[in-house]
Design an enzyme around this catalytic site. Structure first.
Site, PDB file in Angstrom:
ATOM      1  N   GLU A   1       9.637  15.339  15.967  1.00 27.96           N
ATOM      2  CA  GLU A   1      10.017  15.283  14.555  1.00 27.96           C
ATOM      3  C   GLU A   1       9.125  16.212  13.723  1.00 27.96           C
ATOM      4  O   GLU A   1       7.902  16.136  13.818  1.00 27.96           O
ATOM      5  CB  GLU A   1       9.848  13.844  14.039  1.00 27.96           C
ATOM      6  CG  GLU A   1      10.287  13.694  12.596  1.00 27.96           C
ATOM      7  CD  GLU A   1      10.012  12.302  12.034  1.00 27.96           C
ATOM      8  OE1 GLU A   1       8.933  11.747  12.304  1.00 27.96           O
ATOM      9  OE2 GLU A   1      10.875  11.803  11.306  1.00 27.96           O
TER      10      GLU A   1
ATOM     11  N   GLU B   1      10.070   0.659  10.411  1.00 26.56           N
ATOM     12  CA  GLU B   1      11.067   1.718  10.176  1.00 26.56           C
ATOM     13  C   GLU B   1      10.350   3.035  10.438  1.00 26.56           C
ATOM     14  O   GLU B   1       9.467   3.419   9.667  1.00 26.56           O
ATOM     15  CB  GLU B   1      11.562   1.680   8.717  1.00 26.56           C
ATOM     16  CG  GLU B   1      12.313   0.422   8.329  1.00 26.56           C
ATOM     17  CD  GLU B   1      13.703   0.341   8.934  1.00 26.56           C
ATOM     18  OE1 GLU B   1      14.161   1.339   9.527  1.00 26.56           O
ATOM     19  OE2 GLU B   1      14.314  -0.735   8.827  1.00 26.56           O
TER      20      GLU B   1
ATOM     21  N   LYS C   1       0.852  -1.188   0.000  1.00 24.59           N
ATOM     22  CA  LYS C   1       0.000   0.000   0.000  1.00 24.59           C
ATOM     23  C   LYS C   1       0.888   1.240   0.000  1.00 24.59           C
ATOM     24  O   LYS C   1       1.557   1.544   0.979  1.00 24.59           O
ATOM     25  CB  LYS C   1      -0.914   0.048   1.231  1.00 24.59           C
ATOM     26  CG  LYS C   1      -1.961   1.168   1.066  1.00 24.59           C
ATOM     27  CD  LYS C   1      -2.523   1.666   2.356  1.00 24.59           C
ATOM     28  CE  LYS C   1      -1.808   2.834   2.969  1.00 24.59           C
ATOM     29  NZ  LYS C   1      -1.758   4.067   2.175  1.00 24.59           N
TER      30      LYS C   1
ATOM     31  N   CYS D   1      13.698  10.641   6.923  1.00 18.68           N
ATOM     32  CA  CYS D   1      13.562  10.163   8.306  1.00 18.68           C
ATOM     33  C   CYS D   1      14.842  10.366   9.107  1.00 18.68           C
ATOM     34  O   CYS D   1      14.794  10.548  10.316  1.00 18.68           O
ATOM     35  CB  CYS D   1      13.141   8.705   8.313  1.00 18.68           C
ATOM     36  SG  CYS D   1      14.243   7.676   7.337  1.00 18.68           S
TER      37      CYS D   1
HETATM   38  P1  NAD Z   1       2.444   8.013   8.240  1.00 15.25           P
HETATM   39  O1  NAD Z   1       2.740   7.106   9.394  1.00 15.25           O
HETATM   40  O2  NAD Z   1       1.386   9.008   8.394  1.00 15.25           O
HETATM   41  O3  NAD Z   1       2.030   7.142   6.960  1.00 15.25           O
HETATM   42  C1  NAD Z   1       2.847   6.107   6.471  1.00 15.25           C
HETATM   43  C2  NAD Z   1       1.973   5.102   5.755  1.00 15.25           C
HETATM   44  O4  NAD Z   1       1.077   4.528   6.717  1.00 15.25           O
HETATM   45  C3  NAD Z   1       1.090   5.693   4.649  1.00 15.25           C
HETATM   46  O5  NAD Z   1       0.997   4.771   3.587  1.00 15.25           O
HETATM   47  C4  NAD Z   1      -0.248   5.835   5.341  1.00 15.25           C
HETATM   48  O6  NAD Z   1      -1.349   5.793   4.447  1.00 15.25           O
HETATM   49  C5  NAD Z   1      -0.240   4.619   6.237  1.00 15.25           C
HETATM   50  N1  NAD Z   1      -1.146   4.715   7.399  1.00 15.25           N
HETATM   51  C6  NAD Z   1      -1.540   5.837   8.061  1.00 15.25           C
HETATM   52  N2  NAD Z   1      -2.405   5.504   9.052  1.00 15.25           N
HETATM   53  C7  NAD Z   1      -2.535   4.159   9.019  1.00 15.25           C
HETATM   54  C8  NAD Z   1      -3.279   3.207   9.798  1.00 15.25           C
HETATM   55  N3  NAD Z   1      -4.054   3.594  10.804  1.00 15.25           N
HETATM   56  N4  NAD Z   1      -3.168   1.895   9.500  1.00 15.25           N
HETATM   57  C9  NAD Z   1      -2.365   1.494   8.487  1.00 15.25           C
HETATM   58  N5  NAD Z   1      -1.657   2.331   7.707  1.00 15.25           N
HETATM   59  C10 NAD Z   1      -1.739   3.649   7.970  1.00 15.25           C
HETATM   60  O7  NAD Z   1       3.833   8.651   7.821  1.00 15.25           O
HETATM   61  P2  NAD Z   1       4.117   9.635   6.591  1.00 15.25           P
HETATM   62  O8  NAD Z   1       3.622  10.980   6.943  1.00 15.25           O
HETATM   63  O9  NAD Z   1       3.662   9.025   5.309  1.00 15.25           O
HETATM   64  O10 NAD Z   1       5.716   9.604   6.568  1.00 15.25           O
HETATM   65  C11 NAD Z   1       6.458  10.356   7.446  1.00 15.25           C
HETATM   66  C12 NAD Z   1       6.973   9.510   8.589  1.00 15.25           C
HETATM   67  O11 NAD Z   1       7.648   8.358   8.083  1.00 15.25           O
HETATM   68  C13 NAD Z   1       8.021  10.249   9.403  1.00 15.25           C
HETATM   69  O12 NAD Z   1       7.809   9.986  10.766  1.00 15.25           O
HETATM   70  C14 NAD Z   1       9.329   9.635   8.931  1.00 15.25           C
HETATM   71  O13 NAD Z   1      10.384   9.740   9.833  1.00 15.25           O
HETATM   72  C15 NAD Z   1       8.928   8.223   8.696  1.00 15.25           C
HETATM   73  N6  NAD Z   1       9.862   7.540   7.773  1.00 15.25           N
HETATM   74  C16 NAD Z   1      10.708   6.605   8.282  1.00 15.25           C
HETATM   75  C17 NAD Z   1      11.642   5.981   7.447  1.00 15.25           C
HETATM   76  C18 NAD Z   1      12.596   4.944   7.986  1.00 15.25           C
HETATM   77  O14 NAD Z   1      13.164   4.210   7.190  1.00 15.25           O
HETATM   78  N7  NAD Z   1      12.800   4.853   9.289  1.00 15.25           N
HETATM   79  C19 NAD Z   1      11.690   6.315   6.084  1.00 15.25           C
HETATM   80  C20 NAD Z   1      10.806   7.284   5.613  1.00 15.25           C
HETATM   81  C21 NAD Z   1       9.896   7.886   6.466  1.00 15.25           C
END
Ligand code: NAD
Length: 500
Positions: free
Chosen positions: A403, A272, A197, A306
């Protein structure tokens, strides 16, 4: 839905945008009978560039069923050498379509098309090739045994690595195709099937990639893509009992929901998550490093990384001078759309995300922070935020602890290595850190004292396909990349045989 013209992208990209976009399930781009749709915007101007179906629980169930059927059917009988060949063919197809894929990534996420081509798509090719090689090199072990029953018997024991099964993968928007490939490549190398997804903001590059999966003949159901918002499609995937393993990249808050759901039914999971990574600059660091520190470490991909250095710790004796050089470089970074070759900082993902980031800036000003970079005006059109650095914030201030996931950094002085380590580790996160010094023993002693999954010395934000990556503390569980990632997609079965 017809795409808005963008003179800076090719006709093939425009033609792709103008076509209908559907989920990819069981080897077909199926027009789903969902009641709901969502739209994708170009962050450089806010225009809608595509409309996609929101996959509900019924559609997600169809994807899981297709993945299960493939896992237990033809995919289980395919030789590792053939899986290797398919991943190599996929890498070649991505290389052929690299320019188009880079344009789609740039249009949906706002990032520089050059970064999309040279980092994101080049990375996809590297990761597919690297894990193609692993498909034929998965091995267990034979073990000495001392089993005493029945008396006088002898035993032979071995471990066999088996695919963990059907994988549910959820990815964020900052590297929409690369992070999906970080999961897909090892999963397929290990013989798993996968449902991915993408983030609702950036599903297009992954759907275009799915055409390549189809073209090179990966069997139906091995790779499935479901589109939709987190609360609907993501939640249906996370809670589906047919998923054997969840792999999630995103925020710590959503990661915790994923972990809880997985533990409830003992599905395997890796996370992650977010970070608040420190960059620690000692007085003896190379004085000419400011462009690397700001351009690569803090503001690469507009700070939407991230591992971004969002806490800048500088030894007090050089604090004013070093901060001055970094602030000057920061204010000189050029702003522009992802298709402007000379632009160094691009718009943020969306109007909503820009508002989130500017709210952090407003609250930091209210908390007494002083802006040493980032007060210049930004273009009216597009979701820009000028790269910003604050100083003068207390250790408990929101900007020091939370963050932002955008181009906002807080600078903090320290007196010695012990204080630098204490400040750096004073966070719930532990994704990454960097140490800038020419003193080798200090570089290593500080690196080993930092509670972070990756520590860079005299660089920041660089990853490699062969090098494990993952967070300490609330930045995650498990590793991606390198050999370490294979463990996340394999079970370890023990077989014990009595032979006398
Ligand atoms: P997010 O957690 O809002 O969303 C990430 C994914 O999860 C999206 O596909 C979203 O649709 C999905 N999602 C959201 N709510 C959900 C739920 N209740 N159930 C299942 N899936 C759900 O994060 P974002 O805003 O897309 O990305 C930013 C975050 O990601 C930051 O915190 C960043 O640090 C982190 N990130 C981490 C890494 C890593 O490798 N550690 C890499 C990139 C981004």
């Amino acid at each position: 839905m017809s795409a808005q013209p963008d003179s800076a992208v090719g006709n093939a990209t425009l033609a792709f945008l103008a076509e209908p976009h559907n989920a990819y399930i069981g080897g077909k781009f199926t027009a789903t009978s969902t009641a709901d749709y969502f739209t994708v915007e170009d962050p450089s101007n806010g225009r809608i560039i595509a409309q996609l179906p929101e996959c509900d629980a019924t559609i997600v169930d169809a994807a899981v069923t297709a993945a299960r059927r493939a896992l237990e059917g033809p995919w289980a009988r395919i030789r590792p050498a053939d899986r290797e060949k398919m991943l190599l063919d996929l890498a070649a197809a991505v290389e052929r379509d690299a320019d188009l894929l880079a344009e789609v990534v740039s249009l949906e996420s706002g990032k520089s098309v050059t970064v999309a081509r040279n980092v994101e798509i080049a990375g996809c090719i590297d990761w597919l090739r690297y894990y193609a090689g692993w498909a034929t090199k998965i091995e267990g072990s034979t073990l000495a045994t001392s089993i005493p029953v029945p008396p006088g018997s002898r035993h032979f024991a071995m471990t066999v690595r088996e695919p963990v099964g059907v994988v549910g993968a959820i990815v964020p928007w900052n590297f929409p195709l690369l992070i999906a490939v970080w999961k897909l490549a090892p999963a397929l190398a290990c013989g798993c099937t996968i449902i991915i997804k993408p983030a609702e903001e950036t599903p297009l590059s992954l759907l275009r990639f799915a055409r390549l999966v189809d073209e090179i003949g990966i069997p139906s159901g091995v790779v499935n893509i479901v589109t939709g918002r987190g609360g609907t499609t993501g939640s249906a995937l996370v809670n589906h009992p047919g998923i054997d393993k969840l792999t999630f990249t995103g925020s710590t808050e959503v990661g915790k929901l994923v972990g809880h759901a997985a533990v409830d039914r003992m599905a395997r999971f890796t996370l992650e998550l977010g970070g608040k990574s420190p960059m620690i600059v000692f007085a003896d660091a190379d004085e000419n490093s400011a462009p690397l520190m700001a351009g690569l470490g803090m503001f690469f991909n507009s700070g939407q990384v991230c591992t971004s250095a969002s806490r800048l710790l500088i030894e007090r004796s050089v604090f004013e001078r070093t901060l001055g050089s970094i602030a000057a470089v920061t204010d000189a970074l050029t702003l522009g759309s992802g298709r402007e070759a000379s632009a160094q900082v691009q718009p943020l993902l969306s109007g909503r995300h820009r508002e989130r980031v500017t709210n952090f800036i407003d609250r930091a000003v209210r908390d007494g922070g002083v802006r040493v970079a980032g007060t210049r005006p930004v273009p009216d059109e597009g979701f820009y935020v000028a790269p910003t650095i604050f100083r003068g914030l207390a250790p408990e201030a929101e900007l020091v602890r939370e963050e932002v996931f955008g181009p906002v950094v807080v600078a903090i002085p320290f007196d010695d290595a012990d204080e630098a380590i204490r400040l750096a580790n004073d966070t719930r996160y532990g994704l990454a850190a960097s140490v800038w010094t020419n003193d080798l023993s200090r570089a290593l002693s500080v690196s080993t004292a930092l509670k972070a999954g990756t520590v860079w010395i005299n660089t920041h934000n660089t990853l490699d396909v062969n090098v494990p990556f993952g967070g300490y503390k609330q930045s995650g569980i498990g590793k991606e990349h390198g050999r370490a990632a294979l463990d996340a997609y394999l079970e370890n079965k023990t077989i014990i045989m009595r032979y006398t």
